[in-house]
Scaffold this active site. Structure first.
Site, PDB file in Angstrom:
ATOM      1  N   LYS A 171       0.839  -1.207   0.000  1.00 54.74           N
ATOM      2  CA  LYS A 171       0.000   0.000   0.000  1.00 54.74           C
ATOM      3  C   LYS A 171       0.870   1.251   0.000  1.00 54.74           C
ATOM      4  CE  LYS A 171      -1.998   2.991   2.799  1.00 54.74           C
ATOM      5  NZ  LYS A 171      -1.987   4.195   1.948  1.00 54.74           N
TER       6      LYS A 171
ATOM      7  N   GLY B 244       6.622   4.774   8.581  1.00 55.24           N
ATOM      8  CA  GLY B 244       5.804   5.982   8.703  1.00 55.24           C
ATOM      9  C   GLY B 244       5.907   6.541  10.103  1.00 55.24           C
ATOM     10  N   SER B 245       4.820   7.152  10.573  1.00 51.73           N
ATOM     11  CA  SER B 245       4.856   7.833  11.867  1.00 51.73           C
ATOM     12  C   SER B 245       4.768   6.845  13.024  1.00 51.73           C
ATOM     13  CB  SER B 245       3.687   8.815  11.950  1.00 51.73           C
ATOM     14  OG  SER B 245       2.469   8.118  11.829  1.00 51.73           O
TER      15      SER B 245
ATOM     16  N   GLU C 266       3.015   7.237  15.570  1.00 46.53           N
ATOM     17  CA  GLU C 266       1.596   7.173  15.955  1.00 46.53           C
ATOM     18  C   GLU C 266       0.891   6.025  15.219  1.00 46.53           C
ATOM     19  OE1 GLU C 266      -0.138  10.770  14.578  1.00 46.53           O
ATOM     20  OE2 GLU C 266      -2.167  10.170  15.153  1.00 46.53           O
TER      21      GLU C 266
ATOM     22  N   GLY D 207       2.414   3.581  13.658  1.00 45.16           N
ATOM     23  CA  GLY D 207       3.127   2.347  14.003  1.00 45.16           C
ATOM     24  C   GLY D 207       2.483   1.662  15.201  1.00 45.16           C
TER      25      GLY D 207
ATOM     26  N   GLU E  28       9.454   0.784  10.937  1.00 44.07           N
ATOM     27  CA  GLU E  28      10.513   1.777  10.760  1.00 44.07           C
ATOM     28  C   GLU E  28       9.832   3.116  10.912  1.00 44.07           C
ATOM     29  OE1 GLU E  28      12.320   4.532   9.694  1.00 44.07           O
ATOM     30  OE2 GLU E  28      12.489   3.863   7.610  1.00 44.07           O
TER      31      GLU E  28
ATOM     32  N   CYS F  33      13.331  10.305   7.520  1.00 41.99           N
ATOM     33  CA  CYS F  33      13.152   9.792   8.884  1.00 41.99           C
ATOM     34  C   CYS F  33      14.444   9.893   9.690  1.00 41.99           C
ATOM     35  CB  CYS F  33      12.633   8.362   8.845  1.00 41.99           C
ATOM     36  SG  CYS F  33      13.542   7.328   7.713  1.00 41.99           S
TER      37      CYS F  33
ATOM     38  N   GLU G   8       9.178  15.300  15.926  1.00 37.29           N
ATOM     39  CA  GLU G   8       9.607  15.159  14.531  1.00 37.29           C
ATOM     40  C   GLU G   8       8.845  16.189  13.682  1.00 37.29           C
ATOM     41  OE1 GLU G   8       8.657  11.486  12.363  1.00 37.29           O
ATOM     42  OE2 GLU G   8      10.744  11.488  11.704  1.00 37.29           O
TER      43      GLU G   8
END
Ligand code: NAP
Ligand code: MG
Length: 502
Positions: free
Chosen positions: A200, A253-254, A256, A258, A275, A309, A406
């Site tokens: 995705k 991704g973030s 949150e 994750g 990650e 990141c 971040e």
């Protein structure tokens, strides 16, 4: 949703590559399921934009649970029937090499599509994203024939050996900062190990993954081995992370999201690798070669408009050279050319989306309110597009929110430190642990500090070096599991122990 054709024309007119234009003009993009391009079952589509101009690039299928279910069925069938998992390793390698070759043959087109969809400088898309994607597929093609089991010194009446087997059906959810490269980091090792995949892409940047899907069909991978579901996080993404017949999810991704994915995985205890983000410390000692350290640190934070990141966003500089370093960093940063990524002079493109633009502008205001000193930038660009000027905040304290959260934009924070111990303590004082860097001419200190920093990657006298041969991943809330290198094979294989009575 409004037809995108007129804007596609004008967005396309900016394109220099006729192949990129042809791909964009070919009509609404579909989902790849079981080797065929199909519309989302709901019939819904969404727009993807060019962030440099805010023009619509095209319409993309909005996949959701019903489409993920179909993709999982196709991936399960392909996996169980073994036309991928059970073919010889040399044969599987040839497919991956073919994908790498096709990426290189279409490098210019892919780089241009990446620039149009994400905003990044095309020169960088070509040299880093596209070249890196090809290299990653080639690297993992090489691994197909080198995934070994072991023979073990068991009781003499037994012969015990291990097999490394593919995990099964893998869901892979990727972000928008390096769309094609992230697709290759995910697909390369999963495919090398014999898994089948549902990928995705991020809603902001689905285009290059879809073009890659076409190249994967051109490479004649068996139907259902790679399925691509474009769509939104809640919907396509959550249906993947919750799916009872997906064996593994890999996410970038973030933090949150994750955490949401990790919770969702509990349903069938699927394996998860994450990650996530970072707030990486970049430490400058007074004996560093500033001619290298200043531009190196600048690109460490402003590369890809800071949407990286592992960006070195917290620049710790020892007091003795703090002012000098700030002056030079400010001078270099003021000279960065910001503009449309298609312009070969552009060093820094726009941010990916309005949402990201608003978020980063919010942090610029916050930094000023927190009492940090803007030495350059500190504001958005003028006119169309989601441009934010490269910004340096000096006199930052590691407890300020701009030093803890971040930002994911071109915003550097410089923080003074007293001595080596102070640098390590402050550097490690973060919830993240993805990367770190140290600049010094003292070899002993470089190694000592590299050991002391709690981060998955440490650079010495350089920044943002990445190579498919070397593992990448986080400590602490930057996630777990290591992508790239042979370590990624751990994510995508199960180990089976076989006892044979002699
Ligand atoms: P995000 O929401 O974490 O997006 C990453 C991927 O996860 C996208 O494909 C997203 O789909 C998908 N997703 C979102 N919600 C989901 C859910 N509930 N279940 C399953 N999948 C889901 O990141 P973002 O909102 O684009 O960016 C927000 C912040 O995340 C950034 O400002 C940055 O700080 C951080 N970030 C980090 C990285 C990294 O490389 N570590 C990359 C990008 C962003 P959609 O595209 O539909 O949202
Ligand atoms: Mg876009």
């Amino acid at each position: 949703m409004a037809a995108a054709t007129p804007s596609v024309e004008s967005a396309g007119n900016r394109a220099r590559s006729s192949a990129a234009l042809d791909f964009l003009k070919a009509g609404p993009k579909k989902l790849l399921i079981g080797g065929k391009w199909v519309a989302a079952k709901s019939g819904k589509t969404f727009e993807t934009l060019n962030p440099a101009t805010e023009e619509v690039l095209g319409l993309v299928g909005e996949g959701d649970k019903a489409d993920v279910d179909e993709a999982v069925k196709a991936a399960r069938k392909a996996f169980e029937e073994g036309q991928w998992s059970k073919i010889g390793p040399h044969q599987r390698a040839r497919y991956l090499f073919k994908i790498a070759d096709l990426i290189e043959q279409h490098a210019d087109e892919l780089a241009e599509l990446e620039t149009l969809d994400n905003g990044k400088a095309k020169t960088q898309a070509l040299a880093i994203d596209v070249a890196g994607a090809a290299e990653t597929f080639r690297y993992y093609g090489g691994w197909c024939s080198k995934i070994y089991g072991e023979t073990n010194p068991s009781d003499p009446s037994m012969f015990n050996y291990t097999l490394r087997e593919p995990v099964g059906v893998c869901g892979q959810i990727i972000p928008w900062n390096f769309p094609l490269l992230m697709a290759s980091w995910k697909l390369g090792p999963a495919l090398a190990c014999g898994n089948t995949v549902i990928l995705k892409p991020a809603e902001q940047t689905p285009i290059t993954a879809l073009r890659l899907g076409e190249l994967i069909l051109e490479a004649e991978l068996p139907d259902g081995v790679v399925n691509i579901i474009t769509g939104f996080g809640p919907g396509a993404g959550s249906s993947i992370s919750e799916h009872p017949d997906i064996d593994k999810v890999a996410f970038t991704g973030s933090a949150e999201v994750g955490k949401i994915i990790l919770k969702a995985s509990a349903g069938n205890l699927k394996r998860v690798s994450l990650e996530l983000g970072g707030k990486s410390p970049n430490i400058i000692f007074p004996d560093a070669d500033l001619e290298q350290a200043v531009p190196g640190s600048m690109m460490g934070v402003f590369f890809n408009s800071g949407q990286v990141c592992c960006a070195g966003t917290r620049i710790f500089v020892q007091k003795e050279v703090y002012e000098k370093f700030n002056e030079q960093l400010t001078k270099f940063s003021a000279g960065m050319t910001m503009g449309d990524g298609l312009d070969p002079k552009t060093m820094m493109g726009p941010l990916v989306s309005k949402e990201q633009f608003d978020k980063v502008k919010g942090y610029l205001e916050l930094g000023k309110k927190e009492g940090a000193r803007v030495t350059v930038g500190g504001e958005a660009g003028s006119g169309k597009g989601y441009f934010v000027k490269p910004t340096v905040f000096a006199d930052v304290n590691n407890n300020m929110r701009i030093a803890r959260e971040e930002i994911f934009g071109p915003v550097a924070a410089t923080i003074p430190f007293k001595d080596e111990n102070d640098a390590v303590l402050q550097g490690n004082d973060t919830t993240y642990g993805l990367a770190a860097a140290v600049w010094t001419r003292d070899v002993g200190r470089a190694h000592k500090v590299a050991r002391a920093l709690k981060a998955g990657t440490v650079w010495v006298n350089c920044y943002n070096m990445l190579d498919p041969i070397s593992p990448f991943g986080g400590y602490k809330q930057s996630g777990f599991g290591r992508e790239l290198g042979r370590h990624a094979l751990e994510l995508y294989t199960n180990i089976k122990s076989v006892y044979v009575k002699l």
